[in-house]
Write a protein that holds these residues in place. Structure first.
Motif, PDB file in Angstrom:
ATOM      1  N   ALA A  12       0.834  -1.206   0.000  1.00 19.66           N
ATOM      2  CA  ALA A  12       0.000   0.000   0.000  1.00 19.66           C
ATOM      3  C   ALA A  12       0.866   1.253   0.000  1.00 19.66           C
ATOM      4  O   ALA A  12       0.580   2.218  -0.719  1.00 19.66           O
ATOM      5  CB  ALA A  12      -0.925  -0.005   1.207  1.00 19.66           C
ATOM      6  N   GLN A  13       1.946   1.238   0.796  1.00 21.27           N
ATOM      7  CA  GLN A  13       2.843   2.395   0.852  1.00 21.27           C
ATOM      8  C   GLN A  13       3.536   2.619  -0.488  1.00 21.27           C
ATOM      9  O   GLN A  13       3.632   3.753  -0.969  1.00 21.27           O
ATOM     10  CB  GLN A  13       3.898   2.201   1.944  1.00 21.27           C
ATOM     11  N   SER A  14       4.016   1.536  -1.074  1.00 19.35           N
ATOM     12  CA  SER A  14       4.731   1.686  -2.345  1.00 19.35           C
ATOM     13  C   SER A  14       3.785   2.150  -3.453  1.00 19.35           C
ATOM     14  O   SER A  14       4.184   2.927  -4.326  1.00 19.35           O
ATOM     15  CB  SER A  14       5.426   0.387  -2.736  1.00 19.35           C
ATOM     16  N   GLU A  15       2.546   1.703  -3.406  1.00 17.57           N
ATOM     17  CA  GLU A  15       1.569   2.129  -4.409  1.00 17.57           C
ATOM     18  C   GLU A  15       1.269   3.621  -4.264  1.00 17.57           C
ATOM     19  O   GLU A  15       1.174   4.347  -5.259  1.00 17.57           O
ATOM     20  CB  GLU A  15       0.285   1.302  -4.249  1.00 17.57           C
ATOM     21  N   THR A  16       1.144   4.092  -3.025  1.00 20.40           N
ATOM     22  CA  THR A  16       0.907   5.510  -2.768  1.00 20.40           C
ATOM     23  C   THR A  16       2.075   6.337  -3.288  1.00 20.40           C
ATOM     24  O   THR A  16       1.882   7.357  -3.953  1.00 20.40           O
ATOM     25  CB  THR A  16       0.721   5.766  -1.258  1.00 20.40           C
ATOM     26  N   ARG A  17       3.282   5.899  -2.994  1.00 21.76           N
ATOM     27  CA  ARG A  17       4.482   6.616  -3.450  1.00 21.76           C
ATOM     28  C   ARG A  17       4.585   6.601  -4.973  1.00 21.76           C
ATOM     29  O   ARG A  17       4.961   7.603  -5.589  1.00 21.76           O
ATOM     30  CB  ARG A  17       5.726   5.998  -2.836  1.00 21.76           C
ATOM     31  N   ARG A  18       4.250   5.470  -5.578  1.00 17.45           N
ATOM     32  CA  ARG A  18       4.321   5.355  -7.034  1.00 17.45           C
ATOM     33  C   ARG A  18       3.378   6.354  -7.698  1.00 17.45           C
ATOM     34  O   ARG A  18       3.750   7.036  -8.651  1.00 17.45           O
ATOM     35  CB  ARG A  18       3.955   3.932  -7.467  1.00 17.45           C
ATOM     36  N   MET A  19       2.175   6.471  -7.172  1.00 16.31           N
ATOM     37  CA  MET A  19       1.212   7.407  -7.738  1.00 16.31           C
ATOM     38  C   MET A  19       1.659   8.856  -7.546  1.00 16.31           C
ATOM     39  O   MET A  19       1.493   9.695  -8.430  1.00 16.31           O
ATOM     40  CB  MET A  19      -0.171   7.188  -7.111  1.00 16.31           C
ATOM     41  N   ARG A  20       2.232   9.161  -6.385  1.00 20.97           N
ATOM     42  CA  ARG A  20       2.735  10.510  -6.124  1.00 20.97           C
ATOM     43  C   ARG A  20       3.880  10.842  -7.073  1.00 20.97           C
ATOM     44  O   ARG A  20       3.927  11.927  -7.662  1.00 20.97           O
ATOM     45  CB  ARG A  20       3.180  10.632  -4.669  1.00 20.97           C
TER      46      ARG A  20
END
Length: 90
Positions: A12-20
């Motif tokens: 979930a954290q990596s997905e959030t960072r990827r989108m940012r």
């Protein structure tokens, strides 16, 4: 799918960072495209303004860790060179 709770959280954290990161890169690409279009139209005033905006976007992307320092410097250098070569005769 993840088998552990911590793996779920990491995903979930990596997905959030990827989108940012994707959003920041998109802003940089848009600023770059607008600048190059203005240079191709030989509009010096607009190009000058867009160059400042592009420089700001690149610095912002570097500060957020989306692009590396050398990549930021290289892109800025190339854009300044393009601007100077295009409008040197004026």
């Amino acid at each position: 799918m993840a088998n552990k709770k911590s793996a779920d959280k990491r995903y979930a954290q990596s997905e959030t960072r990827r989108m940012r990161n994707k959003a920041v890169k998109s802003q940089v690409h848009t600023a770059l495209r607008k600048f190059t279009e203005a240079v191709q139209k030989k509009d010096q005033n607009l190009s000058s303004e867009l160059l400042k905006a592009l420089q700001s976007e690149l610095d912002n992307a570097y500060r957020k860790g989306v692009i590396k320092q050398n990549a930021c410097a290289r892109k800025k250098s190339r854009m300044f060179k393009l601007f100077n070569v295009t409008f040197a005769a004026n």
